[in-house]
Design a protein around this motif. Sequence first.
Motif, PDB file in Angstrom:
ATOM      1  N   THR B  10       0.795  -1.213   0.000  1.00 61.50           N
ATOM      2  CA  THR B  10       0.000   0.000   0.000  1.00 61.50           C
ATOM      3  C   THR B  10       0.834   1.273   0.000  1.00 61.50           C
ATOM      4  O   THR B  10       0.401   2.291  -0.499  1.00 61.50           O
ATOM      5  CB  THR B  10      -0.929   0.036   1.223  1.00 61.50           C
ATOM      6  OG1 THR B  10      -0.147  -0.232   2.370  1.00 61.50           O
ATOM      7  CG2 THR B  10      -2.017  -0.984   1.113  1.00 61.50           C
ATOM      8  N   LEU B  19      -9.154   5.056  -5.904  1.00 59.52           N
ATOM      9  CA  LEU B  19      -9.546   3.860  -5.153  1.00 59.52           C
ATOM     10  C   LEU B  19     -11.037   3.606  -5.252  1.00 59.52           C
ATOM     11  O   LEU B  19     -11.849   4.507  -5.026  1.00 59.52           O
ATOM     12  CB  LEU B  19      -9.189   4.030  -3.673  1.00 59.52           C
ATOM     13  CG  LEU B  19      -7.722   4.208  -3.308  1.00 59.52           C
ATOM     14  CD1 LEU B  19      -7.601   4.519  -1.829  1.00 59.52           C
ATOM     15  CD2 LEU B  19      -6.941   2.962  -3.644  1.00 59.52           C
ATOM     16  N   VAL B  21     -13.911   1.987  -3.364  1.00 56.91           N
ATOM     17  CA  VAL B  21     -14.186   1.429  -2.041  1.00 56.91           C
ATOM     18  C   VAL B  21     -15.696   1.317  -1.827  1.00 56.91           C
ATOM     19  O   VAL B  21     -16.492   1.933  -2.538  1.00 56.91           O
ATOM     20  CB  VAL B  21     -13.603   2.304  -0.906  1.00 56.91           C
ATOM     21  CG1 VAL B  21     -12.108   2.205  -0.864  1.00 56.91           C
ATOM     22  CG2 VAL B  21     -14.054   3.738  -1.057  1.00 56.91           C
ATOM     23  N   ILE B  52      -6.232  -7.018  -4.231  1.00 59.00           N
ATOM     24  CA  ILE B  52      -6.491  -5.816  -4.997  1.00 59.00           C
ATOM     25  C   ILE B  52      -6.190  -6.067  -6.474  1.00 59.00           C
ATOM     26  O   ILE B  52      -5.316  -6.856  -6.813  1.00 59.00           O
ATOM     27  CB  ILE B  52      -5.635  -4.646  -4.490  1.00 59.00           C
ATOM     28  CG1 ILE B  52      -4.185  -5.104  -4.385  1.00 59.00           C
ATOM     29  CG2 ILE B  52      -6.122  -4.170  -3.157  1.00 59.00           C
ATOM     30  CD1 ILE B  52      -3.235  -3.966  -4.310  1.00 59.00           C
ATOM     31  N   ARG B  54      -5.240  -3.906 -10.004  1.00 58.51           N
ATOM     32  CA  ARG B  54      -4.784  -2.588 -10.426  1.00 58.51           C
ATOM     33  C   ARG B  54      -4.987  -2.417 -11.920  1.00 58.51           C
ATOM     34  O   ARG B  54      -4.846  -3.366 -12.691  1.00 58.51           O
ATOM     35  CB  ARG B  54      -3.288  -2.415 -10.139  1.00 58.51           C
ATOM     36  CG  ARG B  54      -2.934  -2.441  -8.677  1.00 58.51           C
ATOM     37  CD  ARG B  54      -1.435  -2.667  -8.528  1.00 58.51           C
ATOM     38  NE  ARG B  54      -1.104  -2.993  -7.132  1.00 58.51           N
ATOM     39  CZ  ARG B  54      -0.860  -2.090  -6.210  1.00 58.51           C
ATOM     40  NH1 ARG B  54      -0.920  -0.816  -6.502  1.00 58.51           N
ATOM     41  NH2 ARG B  54      -0.563  -2.459  -4.982  1.00 58.51           N
ATOM     42  N   ILE B  63      -7.546   1.292  -8.484  1.00 60.25           N
ATOM     43  CA  ILE B  63      -7.383   0.141  -7.591  1.00 60.25           C
ATOM     44  C   ILE B  63      -8.732  -0.347  -7.077  1.00 60.25           C
ATOM     45  O   ILE B  63      -9.517   0.416  -6.539  1.00 60.25           O
ATOM     46  CB  ILE B  63      -6.449   0.499  -6.409  1.00 60.25           C
ATOM     47  CG1 ILE B  63      -5.050   0.763  -6.964  1.00 60.25           C
ATOM     48  CG2 ILE B  63      -6.405  -0.632  -5.396  1.00 60.25           C
ATOM     49  CD1 ILE B  63      -4.106   1.359  -5.985  1.00 60.25           C
ATOM     50  N   ASP B  64      -8.971  -1.633  -7.306  1.00 59.27           N
ATOM     51  CA  ASP B  64     -10.205  -2.263  -6.844  1.00 59.27           C
ATOM     52  C   ASP B  64      -9.903  -2.898  -5.488  1.00 59.27           C
ATOM     53  O   ASP B  64      -9.031  -3.744  -5.381  1.00 59.27           O
ATOM     54  CB  ASP B  64     -10.619  -3.334  -7.866  1.00 59.27           C
ATOM     55  CG  ASP B  64     -11.937  -3.973  -7.500  1.00 59.27           C
ATOM     56  OD1 ASP B  64     -12.689  -3.397  -6.698  1.00 59.27           O
ATOM     57  OD2 ASP B  64     -12.217  -5.067  -8.023  1.00 59.27           O
ATOM     58  N   THR B  65     -10.597  -2.446  -4.439  1.00 59.38           N
ATOM     59  CA  THR B  65     -10.277  -2.956  -3.105  1.00 59.38           C
ATOM     60  C   THR B  65     -11.337  -3.940  -2.624  1.00 59.38           C
ATOM     61  O   THR B  65     -12.481  -3.865  -3.041  1.00 59.38           O
ATOM     62  CB  THR B  65     -10.211  -1.806  -2.075  1.00 59.38           C
ATOM     63  OG1 THR B  65     -11.517  -1.234  -1.972  1.00 59.38           O
ATOM     64  CG2 THR B  65      -9.238  -0.746  -2.493  1.00 59.38           C
ATOM     65  N   ASP B  77      -8.916  -9.503   4.404  1.00 59.61           N
ATOM     66  CA  ASP B  77      -9.161  -8.771   3.163  1.00 59.61           C
ATOM     67  C   ASP B  77      -9.565  -7.325   3.441  1.00 59.61           C
ATOM     68  O   ASP B  77      -9.187  -6.419   2.717  1.00 59.61           O
ATOM     69  CB  ASP B  77     -10.199  -9.487   2.283  1.00 59.61           C
ATOM     70  CG  ASP B  77     -11.491  -9.780   3.029  1.00 59.61           C
ATOM     71  OD1 ASP B  77     -11.413  -9.983   4.253  1.00 59.61           O
ATOM     72  OD2 ASP B  77     -12.556  -9.806   2.406  1.00 59.61           O
ATOM     73  N   ILE B  80      -6.640  -4.883   4.065  1.00 58.18           N
ATOM     74  CA  ILE B  80      -5.993  -4.348   2.876  1.00 58.18           C
ATOM     75  C   ILE B  80      -6.611  -2.994   2.530  1.00 58.18           C
ATOM     76  O   ILE B  80      -5.906  -2.004   2.328  1.00 58.18           O
ATOM     77  CB  ILE B  80      -6.178  -5.323   1.691  1.00 58.18           C
ATOM     78  CG1 ILE B  80      -5.534  -6.663   2.028  1.00 58.18           C
ATOM     79  CG2 ILE B  80      -5.587  -4.736   0.425  1.00 58.18           C
ATOM     80  CD1 ILE B  80      -5.740  -7.730   0.983  1.00 58.18           C
ATOM     81  N   THR B  81      -7.939  -2.939   2.526  1.00 54.98           N
ATOM     82  CA  THR B  81      -8.632  -1.701   2.165  1.00 54.98           C
ATOM     83  C   THR B  81      -8.346  -0.581   3.162  1.00 54.98           C
ATOM     84  O   THR B  81      -8.067   0.550   2.783  1.00 54.98           O
ATOM     85  CB  THR B  81     -10.144  -1.959   2.090  1.00 54.98           C
ATOM     86  OG1 THR B  81     -10.363  -3.056   1.213  1.00 54.98           O
ATOM     87  CG2 THR B  81     -10.883  -0.756   1.575  1.00 54.98           C
ATOM     88  N   PHE B  84      -4.994   0.896   2.715  1.00 57.01           N
ATOM     89  CA  PHE B  84      -4.963   1.790   1.567  1.00 57.01           C
ATOM     90  C   PHE B  84      -5.473   3.173   1.938  1.00 57.01           C
ATOM     91  O   PHE B  84      -4.893   4.186   1.590  1.00 57.01           O
ATOM     92  CB  PHE B  84      -5.827   1.231   0.438  1.00 57.01           C
ATOM     93  CG  PHE B  84      -5.018   0.579  -0.625  1.00 57.01           C
ATOM     94  CD1 PHE B  84      -4.156   1.341  -1.391  1.00 57.01           C
ATOM     95  CD2 PHE B  84      -5.091  -0.779  -0.841  1.00 57.01           C
ATOM     96  CE1 PHE B  84      -3.384   0.749  -2.364  1.00 57.01           C
ATOM     97  CE2 PHE B  84      -4.326  -1.376  -1.820  1.00 57.01           C
ATOM     98  CZ  PHE B  84      -3.474  -0.615  -2.581  1.00 57.01           C
TER      99      PHE B  84
END
Lengths: 254, 656
Positions: B10, B19, B21, B52, B54, B63-65, B77, B80-81, B84
Amino acid sequence: MVSGLSDNLRKIHRIKGRCETQNEVDELLEKLWSEYEERGEDLRPDHTLKLDIPEKVLKKAIDLGYLEEKEDTLSLTQSGYERARQLIRSHRLAERLLADILDFSEDETENEACRYEHLLDEYAIDSVCSLLGHPRTCPHGKKIPEGRCCTEVEIRYRPLVVPLTELTPGEEAEVKYLGTVDSSRLSHLTSFGFTPGQKIYLVRKRPAYVVKIDETMVGLDDEIARLIFVKPTRNIVAKVSRRNRFFRWKKSER
Amino acid sequence: MRQENLTQETKGLKKKKLLLVGHANVGKSVIFSELTGKYVDVSNYPGTTVEISRGKFNGFELIDTPGISGVIPRSEDEKITFNFLANATPDDVLIQVCDAKNLKRSLLVTLTLAEARMPIVLDLNMFDEAEARGYRIDIERLSEILGIPVTRTVAVEGKGIEDLKNLIESAKKPSLSPVYNPLIENAIKEISSILSDIFGDRTRFVAVMLLSSNLAFVDEFLFDVDRAKRRAIKDIILKTQSQLSEPLSLVIIQTKSELAEKIFNEVVQIEKQGVLRQFRLGINDPAFHPVFGYFILAAVLFLMYQFVGKFAAGVVVDFFETKIFGQFLLPWLKKLLEGIPYPFFRDLLVGEYGLISMGLTYAFAIVFPIVTSFFIVFSILEDSGYLPRLGVLLNSTFEKIGLNGKAVVPMVLGLGCGTMATIVTRILETRRERIIATLLLALGIPCSAQLGVILGLFSAIGFKAFVLFLIVVGLQLALVGYLSSRIIPGKKSAFLAELPPYRMPALKNIYLKTLHRTKWFLKEAVPLFIIGTFILFTADKLGLLPLFTKAASPIVTGWLNLPEKAAESLVLGFLRRDYGTAGLFVLFEKGMMDKLQAFVSMVVITLFVPCIANFLVIVKERGVKVALAITLFVFSYAFFAGGIVNFLLRLFNVSF
């Protein structure tokens, strides 16, 4: 822990402050009941009354439909009778509750009970009555008028706020508080909409709980369901069948 | 995944980021695909994205979170978000994707994101579903209240995507931010003074997150921050909590949800009708009825058996294997290669263990059609919304093996690919659950390729045998799961999962998903098929193969009563279980095994060691020690259970 509850307690105290000056009519009805009781008679709706009370109170009682004035005679109406009965019942059950469960002294009991009687509605009083095991007399030995919960023995009343596990599929309820301090669990629950005040709908209990919150369907297990305390939207009582084994929830008219 | 990796992932990026979200299962991945033109897996259940993705969009790194479920992270998981968000730079932009019909809880996330002081675009996705349910949302008013651009999309149909693209440039920092009670505001200020040089504009967001979490989380989240500072933060949290009668997190959440509710009431009007109809549908949903639910599950399995087992593994495989490869391609190739004077080379390609005659035939003629058909069925299942409901149905069963209904998703995914499913175990909340799930996946969940071949084999043996096979393998999973839930320390987590509505699977998505997965299968599996064949070929040429089969014969022929040649298939099973299964399939086809032997061999190969790819992922996710322990256990257990099954079948004289 029991967040949300303290709010309600505060509310109760606020209302209590107002109660002393309130409703001379209620006091009148109670006095009537007690007088007849002391004479060994039962108060009846059609009894002719001889009253020495201020004009203002009399007028209000008539306006409320508790008393009826025909020509020169004054009589109690059916609704007046029921009101009196309910007040006495509330008062004496409140006394029982305060004295037996909350360990109030006799003086305190008397003071508090006269406030509670105006405060609690019929359903709440029936819940208290069930909680106390349908007592027959008040702490002073006077008879407590029976409520529906006492006569219809097969009907069971629930407490006002229950864990989600006590609901029946198809019931709607309002979330009151969450019984956990675990922050990640709280965050998780609230993210699905389990916040105090939110209406929820129980879809099913088996094989796991399924709850609908607005447009979100959520599956949860017993462990989580026990943490969610709700107030059912409708007052619902359980009817125990003759075999005393199976429950059937019945809607009560309120 | 470890914390260190996370932050590397990150932090170390220079380019400005965009991002995506939002809650789980609101369509972030669909929008990602639409914006980048890049394919990512999309399904109708929460937790499809656990890593993620990209891509590039308009000079941004898009970026897909993974979806988040609250204001503090719960599982790997989600961490991670949150990482970010906490480590974003001032140039970064957020697109909050939300489910328009669940606006109230989406606003809760918006208010959390608002604290990160980043430019946001709010996208109300699945707008069609919200309208169908009678929700009228005043978008302009919402945009006015929040101070950010708001738009609406139906991403799966590509509706509104252009508007969304155009709005990204005008993303703004929200003008609205929740104000807490003075005690908490004070605590936020104090924590901010400690952390502001690390998190900059994100400090308030981080402070609120820390205040609404627990002390252990402070250490975990700020693992690279000075210990004295962490101590100070914990003191602030404790002090603030001691002054409040209710849990800190609840007070914070309540403030937010009250504000969210106020906004919601201001911008949304609900027409009653739609809501009522939904209720009825929900109650009568038979998928999680305690009795009918199992009938539906059985029906789903039966249809799968018919399509994958009977049709693909029977008709299609027969066509490819005997017609295309057997009668046409291989004879033609053999003829072509006759001209080559080196018999060694000829054998290498089309001999008994030839790379083409064995490796490619297995891969393309047997496994490929089966895998493709399985992926089609599986994609339909994924997109329909059935899987999370299966979680409700099987929750109590899973609880007995130390898991809960949420684990249904990785388990069923394991039927697609164990490697993928092992990564998806990240959605489980405790380490213990992740280990148990990983173990069971490695032990007894056959992947699509293997399952397909198994289905093909059993369509020849008989449906009764298949049912018995399911029972045998199921019992092993239950037994091992039960024992491991007793042995592995830790707590079971409670079951709480969203059940998305049923949706008609879109043909396009099923096509794309199947294509993508099939491609991935070819890329990953075919090289291993070739390597495996080459190993067998070399061993054969060096004369090692007979030695090996002899060495293995006490177990293979003595204990399991299988032909010696089955040992070769088991060697292939080390590389990929489906390859080994295909080998056994061929042995049965050639009449070298009877039905009973085939049954036993299927039990052994199903419980056999995970394939190399899966093993590597277990090492990455769970560490070397756990990976080795699982592999060693699974290896010995497969032979042990196979032997017992063989013994019992013969004892009771079972015939198929």
